[in-house]
Design a protein around this motif. Sequence first.
Motif, short mmCIF file in Angstrom:
data_model
loop_
_atom_site.label_atom_id
_atom_site.label_comp_id
_atom_site.label_asym_id
_atom_site.label_seq_id
_atom_site.Cartn_x
_atom_site.Cartn_y
_atom_site.Cartn_z
N TRP A 112 0.80 -1.22 0.00
CA TRP A 112 0.00 0.00 0.00
C TRP A 112 0.84 1.28 0.00
O TRP A 112 0.43 2.27 -0.64
CB TRP A 112 -1.02 -0.01 1.14
N PRO A 113 2.02 1.36 0.66
CA PRO A 113 2.80 2.60 0.51
C PRO A 113 3.27 2.83 -0.92
O PRO A 113 3.35 3.98 -1.39
CB PRO A 113 3.98 2.38 1.46
N TRP A 114 3.57 1.73 -1.64
CA TRP A 114 3.97 1.84 -3.05
C TRP A 114 2.85 2.47 -3.88
O TRP A 114 3.08 3.45 -4.62
CB TRP A 114 4.33 0.44 -3.56
N LEU A 115 1.65 1.95 -3.76
CA LEU A 115 0.55 2.48 -4.56
C LEU A 115 0.16 3.89 -4.11
O LEU A 115 -0.20 4.74 -4.94
CB LEU A 115 -0.66 1.54 -4.46
N LEU A 116 0.25 4.15 -2.81
CA LEU A 116 -0.06 5.49 -2.32
C LEU A 116 0.92 6.51 -2.89
O LEU A 116 0.51 7.60 -3.35
CB LEU A 116 -0.01 5.50 -0.79
N LEU A 117 2.21 6.18 -2.88
CA LEU A 117 3.21 7.08 -3.44
C LEU A 117 3.00 7.26 -4.94
O LEU A 117 3.10 8.39 -5.46
CB LEU A 117 4.61 6.53 -3.16
N ALA A 118 2.71 6.17 -5.65
CA ALA A 118 2.51 6.26 -7.10
C ALA A 118 1.32 7.15 -7.44
O ALA A 118 1.40 8.00 -8.35
CB ALA A 118 2.32 4.86 -7.68
N VAL A 119 0.21 6.99 -6.73
CA VAL A 119 -0.98 7.80 -7.01
C VAL A 119 -0.71 9.26 -6.65
O VAL A 119 -1.14 10.19 -7.36
CB VAL A 119 -2.19 7.25 -6.25
N PHE A 120 0.02 9.48 -5.54
CA PHE A 120 0.34 10.86 -5.16
C PHE A 120 1.18 11.54 -6.24
O PHE A 120 0.93 12.70 -6.59
CB PHE A 120 1.08 10.88 -3.82
N ALA A 126 -1.61 14.88 -13.17
CA ALA A 126 -2.99 15.35 -13.38
C ALA A 126 -3.02 16.88 -13.47
O ALA A 126 -3.71 17.45 -14.33
CB ALA A 126 -3.88 14.87 -12.24
N ALA A 127 -2.27 17.54 -12.59
CA ALA A 127 -2.19 19.00 -12.67
C ALA A 127 -1.57 19.45 -13.99
O ALA A 127 -2.00 20.45 -14.60
CB ALA A 127 -1.36 19.54 -11.50
N LEU A 128 -0.58 18.70 -14.46
CA LEU A 128 0.03 19.00 -15.75
C LEU A 128 -0.98 18.86 -16.88
O LEU A 128 -1.07 19.71 -17.78
CB LEU A 128 1.22 18.06 -15.97
#
Length: 414
Positions: A112-120, A126-128
């Motif tokens: 879960w930290p891997w996916l959390l970091l990737a989505v963050f 997304a802003a780009l």
Amino acid sequence: MPARRAPGGTETWVAIASSAVPRAESVPAGTTLPTPRTLIATGAAVAAGLALYAAFPGLNLWWTAPIGVALLAIAVRRRSPWTGAWLGLLTGVAWFVPLLQWTALDARVGWWPWLLLAVFQACFVAALGAAAAWCGGLADRRWWSWPLLIGVLWVADEALRSRLPFGGFPWGRLAFSQADSPLAWLAAAGGAPLVTFGVAVTGGLVAAAAWHTWEGLRGPAQRPATGPGKTAAARAFALAGTTLLVLFSGLAVPYQAPAGAPVTVAIVQGNVPRLGLDFNAQRRVVLDNHVEATFALARQVAGGQATQPDLVIWPENASDIDPFRNPDAYQRIAQAADAVEAPILVGTLLRDEAGSVRNVGLVWLPDSGPRDRYVKQHPVPFAEYLPLRRVVRAITAKADLVGNFVPGDRPGVL
């Protein structure tokens, strides 16, 4: 009835269905299905992320980075900022989830930290995407500005991602995929930001050339009004030529042979017994591995199989035993430097009386021992120190797997 143009000058088309055409029973009344253009944009956004991932180790396909930039630019062209943000998020997830999979190597931490970091990190993309979609109107009015806008937006996005939050996470900058690229020469003039700008502009030129080629192939009745100027075909030709000029611009840069004497640098990678965040528990084995590898190098030099190095570099964490507090570690490093007869840049950890830990690059000279040092100024959040430790500890007991490194307070020149 024939299709008619939607107001606002966009590429959206409105089809007026005849009452004689029966409604498919499998589609409930009032259901909105994705248009082909929406499906194409979604596929392009996902493909953009995969292309960006392919540019980095271990695929090392540097040329896919401009393609990824181009696919995202085409996907968000003439879209609303909200749609651009969604498409950018898809690109970011497809890019960072595989790129950051190494963060899940430790089974105790989990996935879960891997996916959390990737989505963050994907949120920055997304802003780009939102910004690129918002700037699409200017690209319509001044067709030549689109590649430059894309270059500026990518550099700005990476600047934010490398600083926010807690000092940022610059993993995956476009420049870091271009070691073998003809654009790598830009690093000498402007560092990583200029290399990223060159990659993004190249991708923007590819996108613009493809876009105007497509417009040139469409019928006059379907082609959106783009104002006076060159035809779409001529623009596409000019953009394709400019792409080649930018990509191979380094060939026009004069280079001089180095004036100084050559320097031989040996890099020693001693490796660790096993992967994971518990490498500190293996620290004596890791130190011994680097010492023994340096002894082996010294034997190769003595036997004529290797060149005498002027400098030997050990990696970060090569000695997680403080040599100033452990005489045995001090002796082992000194033996390695004496054997290879060259300075060793040792990656080590130093502890003070208060128990604080510093990540240090320490220069160790043969016969005379340690000299200059550099203390890392930006410890990695969630790896070398834990922001909001109390909050994270309330969520998971694994918070204490992360140390508490303190930063250096001044630059160091070794």
